[in-house]
Design an enzyme around this catalytic site. Structure first.
Site, PDB file in Angstrom:
ATOM      1  N   GLY A  28     -31.093  -8.587  15.408  1.00  0.00           N
ATOM      2  CA  GLY A  28     -32.022  -7.469  15.238  1.00  0.00           C
ATOM      3  C   GLY A  28     -31.318  -6.146  15.356  1.00  0.00           C
ATOM      4  N   GLY A  48     -32.129  -1.629  15.955  1.00  0.00           N
ATOM      5  CA  GLY A  48     -33.096  -0.561  16.200  1.00  0.00           C
ATOM      6  C   GLY A  48     -32.374   0.762  16.126  1.00  0.00           C
ATOM      7  CE  LYS A  93     -26.092  -4.272  12.273  1.00  0.00           C
ATOM      8  NZ  LYS A  93     -25.333  -5.067  11.320  1.00  0.00           N
ATOM      9  CB  VAL A  94     -30.210  -6.959  19.383  1.00  0.00           C
ATOM     10  CG1 VAL A  94     -30.362  -7.890  20.585  1.00  0.00           C
ATOM     11  CG2 VAL A  94     -30.881  -5.628  19.659  1.00  0.00           C
ATOM     12  CE  LYS A 109     -31.507  -1.574  23.336  1.00  0.00           C
ATOM     13  NZ  LYS A 109     -32.555  -1.138  24.260  1.00  0.00           N
ATOM     14  CG  ASP A 130     -41.318   3.265  23.551  1.00  0.00           C
ATOM     15  OD1 ASP A 130     -42.368   3.530  22.924  1.00  0.00           O
ATOM     16  OD2 ASP A 130     -40.240   3.036  22.986  1.00  0.00           O
TER      17      ASP A 130
END
Ligand SMILES: *[C@@H]1O[C@H](CO)[C@@H](O)[C@H](O)[C@H]1NC(C)=O
Ligand SMILES: *[C@@H]1O[C@H](CO)[C@@H](O)[C@H](O)[C@H]1NC(C)=O
Ligand SMILES: *[C@@H]1O[C@H](CO)[C@@H](O)[C@H](O)[C@H]1NC(C)=O
Ligand SMILES: *[C@@H]1O[C@H](CO)[C@@H](O)[C@H](O)[C@H]1NC(C)=O
Ligand SMILES: *[C@@H]1O[C@H](CO)[C@@H](O)[C@H](O)[C@H]1NC(C)=O
Length: 953
Positions: free
Chosen positions: A638, A640, A644-645, A659, A755
């Site tokens: 993934g 964001g 990247k993860v 992460k 969040d």
């Protein structure tokens, strides 16, 4: 002689340069002085590098000593003035070392940064030095249960940040100091929430100047002193007050009418004084649970009608208060009433509890009155104990209520659900049926709101809260046992506590001190109905390794040699400090950098300095590279805004999610640091755990436990292939709510997530929700602050409009976002989809008179068939409460948790079990399924959190 000694010293000196390279020399010298003042310093206090070699009880930051926590380790001796050289010290806890005696050294006032000075239950004597007023950062000052004499120093009034002031159970005398033209006084402590001065010899009048409407006091405890004069009416100004104990003094005069303005007071003790005049009218004190006015010389009076209107009353004690006439039946119908003690009065007529008496009622004691008859109910009043001994009705009678009662204390002991083994004579069986050496002591509750001690759930709640505190602070505790609740002569509720070690059967010094600190520092918060508490520990003699303690004399020789060498080292250090300080500092820095990857953390960039870490592992870049197979694309799970993860596998087989910040991105540095600091402190089954981090070769990476089923958002959108029926959604809502509740209520310091969204709720292999991503989180500055002002951040659609407008962030902002998330669970729509805002859409479409509130159009078709009747409507109500315009109208997360639990019960689910029953039949877990984490053979679930510390490589 000199010529011969010199080379010898030189050798030591060189050694010192090599080995004392990490701990600041001044701090080392101060600790050395403490050590030589004590007989039983921890055995691992050897060498010259307390920080680097991990001396028990010493906490360091950046090679400076910042905390000393040595509760319950059997120290004896005195505290030398050199302690004042620990100029970076923030916390000093030496509680429960009865062998620590002598007075507190005056120089202690030089500890200008100290925030917590905690010396509970030691043997200190002498006067409290007035230099204490120089420690301007003090937040917690606990000197209770010692032998201090003399006056309370005026200078304590000059501690602007003081929150907790406990001087109880000493031999303090003189009057309570208030400010005058020249000296400060306790009236200036407007931030302080606790004045605990009970069990001393304070005398004189309670100064009326002491109290004002600016104060924040919640607990004012002056019981058991020699105070005289009237109760000042200014007490009635302290609107925040919850507990007021003035009992066991020599107060006289009438009770000021002003007292009835204290609408938040739950426990009021006026007993055992010489109060006179009419019985006060306390009609306004509607929060009262416990009222004791016994043993005063009030004017003779009929039973005051206002007492029967106090809605929360559990306990009424009016022994020997000159009451006469009858007791109204209405008193007994107060819903929470447990005990009525009206001994030694002149109550007459007929006693009748009526038919609508309280379910909670346990005791009605009217011994030594003039009651002539008693209206029993057909079949009696069950377990309620009625005492009418020494009343006319009992003349020559043998009814049960005429027999003098036996003293009945509750015999509660924490139950166990296994059969307790026979243990060696010095060991005790834990509730989990392990033989061990527990850490024992007594909990004292100074003003509980209840009087009935036979209620199992009361103590179970306390026990669970204790375990929760210990577990969430990762203390090595297997279980706790509570027993023998009873009221002592001071009207404190006492409970014996046994804390059982996990693992080896005994604690080491670090473990004991940390548990002692959790109790001495009030980190542990009992359920509110227990009121203010303190703890006194018994000595612990079973430290690891000491059990097989070998030759005592050789070890004491070692101590003597150690002290002598230490002394010479000190002298030399002083002599050469100037010339070598620089070189030494550099060496220290080099050494420190090796062990602490943040030593080079750039403070000039105003990112708040080196992170404070707890239990997070420090990985090198090479290690992470290996675990993620060189950040291979196959492991890319993934991305964001942050980067990247990657999925990785540790050598232990544990799966992790790494992460990785984008190359060259320094923008997230502050967020990165915030996140590790927060995450390393946060441990809850509904919050994603941090395994470690990597700050190496310009990389910033966070290593989390791997959560196999991805984000809630992916499941709701159908992307992950997991079908979430209504029951699963309820469980997920509950899990996420509990995670956020933990952050708000139990994390230390409390954390606002900022969040909350479906992208930040992850699902584990059993579809338990776990709250993730703390990049934007805010710890609350001090536990009592209710908001922080910040630059507005968050995600559109979830953001609290009030926060957006005022920039004042409170827990209620998370509640708002959570409300949006609940609507998302119902509709499976993004909060803002095609320009439509989900909150508005639901409100517009909603019609409470219709089935499913007329929301069929919006409800996710996936759940329609599984919705239990009535549960969806309640769920919608809750969601809309959470998104109320104003924060004050939103529920707290604790209330949200409760409500979801009750919705689950309505839907036939047990909120207190895991979702294990649904774990093996969800679509996503079947082998060969499409979603990315379907191969659960790869996933090694590790319930335990890794405990490793920062380790030198
Ligand atoms: C104020 O109190 C201090 C301490 O008790 C005392 O020494 C001083 O004389 C007092 N000053 C005045 C003006 O009363
Ligand atoms: C009232 O005084 C008596 C005699 O001193 C004492 O035994 C009793 O405990 C007191 N009652 C309360 C409620 O404090
Ligand atoms: C009974 O109560 C009266 C006050 O009403 C008191 O003076 C007397 O001492 C009490 N008697 C006993 C035996 O406690
Ligand atoms: C109870 O005492 C009050 C005064 O103390 C008196 O007026 C009343 O008559 C008494 N009642 C009975 C039933 O004796
Ligand atoms: C003390 O006990 C804790 C927890 O049981 C453990 O992590 C730590 O390594 C122990 N310390 C020493 C010095 O053995």
């Amino acid at each position: 002689m000199f010529a011969r000694i010199q080379p010898y010293l030189l050798v030591i000196f060189i050694q010192v340069l090599v080995v004392a390279a990490i701990t600041n020399p001044q701090d080392f010298a101060a600790l050395q002085s403490l050590k030589s003042g004590w007989e039983n310093a921890p055995p691992n206090w050897v060498g010259t590098d307390p920080c680097g070699s991990g001396w028990d009880g010493i906490g360091c930051s950046n090679s400076r000593v910042v905390s000393i926590t040595l509760a319950s380790v059997g120290l004896s001796g005195q505290v030398p003035g050199d302690i004042a050289d620990l100029s970076e010290l923030l916390t000093l806890d030496l509680s429960y070392n009865e062998g620590l005696t002598g007075s507190l050294p005056r120089p202690i006032g030089n500890l200008a940064k100290l925030t917590s000075l905690i010396l509970v239950g030691c043997g200190f004597s002498g006067q409290i030095p007035d230099t204490i007023g120089s420690m301007k950062q003090l937040y917690t000052l606990s000197l209770n249960s010692n032998k201090f004499i003399g006056p309370i120093p005026h200078s304590i009034g000059a501690l602007p940040r003081l929150h907790w002031l406990d001087l109880a159970d000493n031999k303090l005398s003189g009057s309570i100091p208030v400010s005058n033209g020249t000296a400060p006084g306790l009236d200036m402590l407007v931030q302080t929430q606790h004045f605990h001065f009970g069990k001393n010899q304070l005398s004189g009048e309670i100064p009326s100047q002491l109290f004002s409407g600016n104060m924040s006091l919640i607990h004012l405890l002056l019981e058991n002193n020699q105070l005289t004069g009237k109760i000042p009416s200014t007490v009635g100004l302290i609107q925040t007050l919850e507990v007021l104990r003035l009992d066991r003094n020599s107060l006289s005069g009438p009770v000021p009418q002003n007292l009835s303005k204290l609408t938040s007071v739950q426990e009021l003790f006026l007993s055992n004084n010489n109060l006179n005049g009419p019985l006060p009218d306390l009609t306004g004190m509607t929060s009262l649970n416990y009222l004791d006015m016994s043993n005063n010389t009030f004017n003779a009076s009929d039973f005051p009608p206002w007492i029967s209107t106090l809605p929360s009353l559990t306990t009424l004690v009016m022994e020997n208060t000159n009451l006469r006439g009858g007791v109204p039946e209405t008193l007994f119908s107060l819903a929470q009433l447990q005990s009525v003690i009206l001994k030694n009065n002149r109550i007459n007529g007929t006693l009748s509890l009526g038919s609508s008496y309280s379910n909670e009622l346990q005791l009605v004691d009217l011994q030594n009155n003039t009651v002539e008859s008693y209206t029993d109910r057909a079949g009696g009043y069950g377990s309620i104990q009625i005492i009418l001994v020494d009343n006319p009705i009992c003349q020559g009678e043998t009814q049960s209520y005429c027999i003098p009662p036996r003293q009945a204390n509750s015999s509660y002991t924490t139950p166990s659900n296994c059969s307790r083994p026979q243990c060696r004579s010095d060991q005790v069986s834990s509730p989990n049926c392990q033989c061990a050496y527990p850490y024992t002591g007594t909990l004292f509750f100074r003003a509980p709101s209840f009087s009935y001690l036979g209620n199992l759930s009361t103590f179970l709640a306390l026990q669970q809260r204790l375990m929760f505190t210990f577990q969430s602070h990762q203390l090595p505790v297997d279980s706790v046992s509570l027993s023998n609740p009873s009221k002592n002569l001071d009207d404190y509720l006492t409970l014996s506590l046994e804390v059982f070690p996990s693992g080896l059967g005994y604690f080491n010094r670090t473990g004991i001190s940390a548990i002692g600190f959790a109790l001495s520092n009030q980190t542990f918060k009992p359920p509110p109905f227990f009121g203010p508490f303190f703890y006194r520990a018994n000595g612990y003699q079973y430290f690891t390794g000491d059990l097989s303690s070998s030759n005592k004399s050789s070890s004491s020789t070692a101590i003597i040699i150690g002290a002598a060498v230490g002394g010479s080292v000190l002298l030399l250090l002083l002599l050469v400090a100037g010339g070598y300080a620089f070189r030494q500092k550099r060496r220290a820095e080099i050494a420190a950098k090796h062990i602490d990857p943040f030593a080079s953390w750039d403070r000039s960039k105003n990112n708040g300095g080196v992170p404070q870490l707890k239990g997070a592992r420090n990985f090198s870049f090479e290690e992470v590279k290996k675990y993620t197979k060189n950040f291979s694309e196959a492991n890319d799970i993934g991305s964001g805004g942050y980067g990247k993860v990657y999925r990785g596998t540790l050598p232990t087989g544990q799966l992790v999610a790494v992460k990785r910040a984008q190359q060259g991105s320094t923008q997230g540095a502050l967020e990165f640091k915030t996140e590790i600091e927060l995450l390393s402190r946060v441990h809850h089954r509904n919050v994603v755990g941090l395994v470690g981090f990597c700050f190496d070769q310009g990389e910033e990476m966070l290593v989390y436990e791997f959560i196999p089923n991805g984000t809630l958002k992916d499941s709701l959108s159908g992307k992950s292939g997991i079908r979430l029926d209504w029951m699963r959604r309820l469980r997920i809502a509950l899990g996420a709510a509990r995670g956020i509740q933990y952050l708000h209520v139990l994390a230390n310091p409390p954390i606002i997530h900022r969040d909350i969204k479906s992208n930040n709720v992850l699902l584990d292999e059993r579809l338990n929700a776990k709250v993730a991503d703390f990049g934007l989180s805010k710890p609350m500055g001090s536990p009592d602050r209710t908001h922080v002002t910040t630059q507005v951040k968050g995600t559109m659609g979830y953001m609290d409009p009030e926060y957006y407008m005022t920039q004042q962030l409170t827990e209620k902002s998370d509640v708002y976002s959570f409300g949006v998330l609940l609507l998302e669970l119902i509709t499976a729509r993004a909060p803002i989809e095609k320009g439509k805002y989900i909150v508005r859409e639901v409100k517009l479409a909603m019609d409470k008179t219709k089935d499913l509130y007329n929301l069929q159009e919006l409800i996710d078709p996936v759940i329609v068939s599984s919705v239990a009747p009535g549960s969806l409507e309640k769920f919608v109500d809750l969601a809309l409460d959470c998104v109320a315009e104003e924060g004050v109208n939103r529920p707290t997360m604790s209330e949200v948790v409760k409500e979801i639990e009750s919705i689950m019960e309505l839907a036939g689910l047990n909120p207190h079990t895991e979702s294990a029953s649904t774990s093996d039949n969800y679509d996503g877990a079947r082998k060969g399924d499409e979603h990315p984490y379907s191969d659960d053979s790869l996933f090694v679930y590790s319930g335990a959190y890794p405990h490793s510390k920062l380790e030198p490589k």
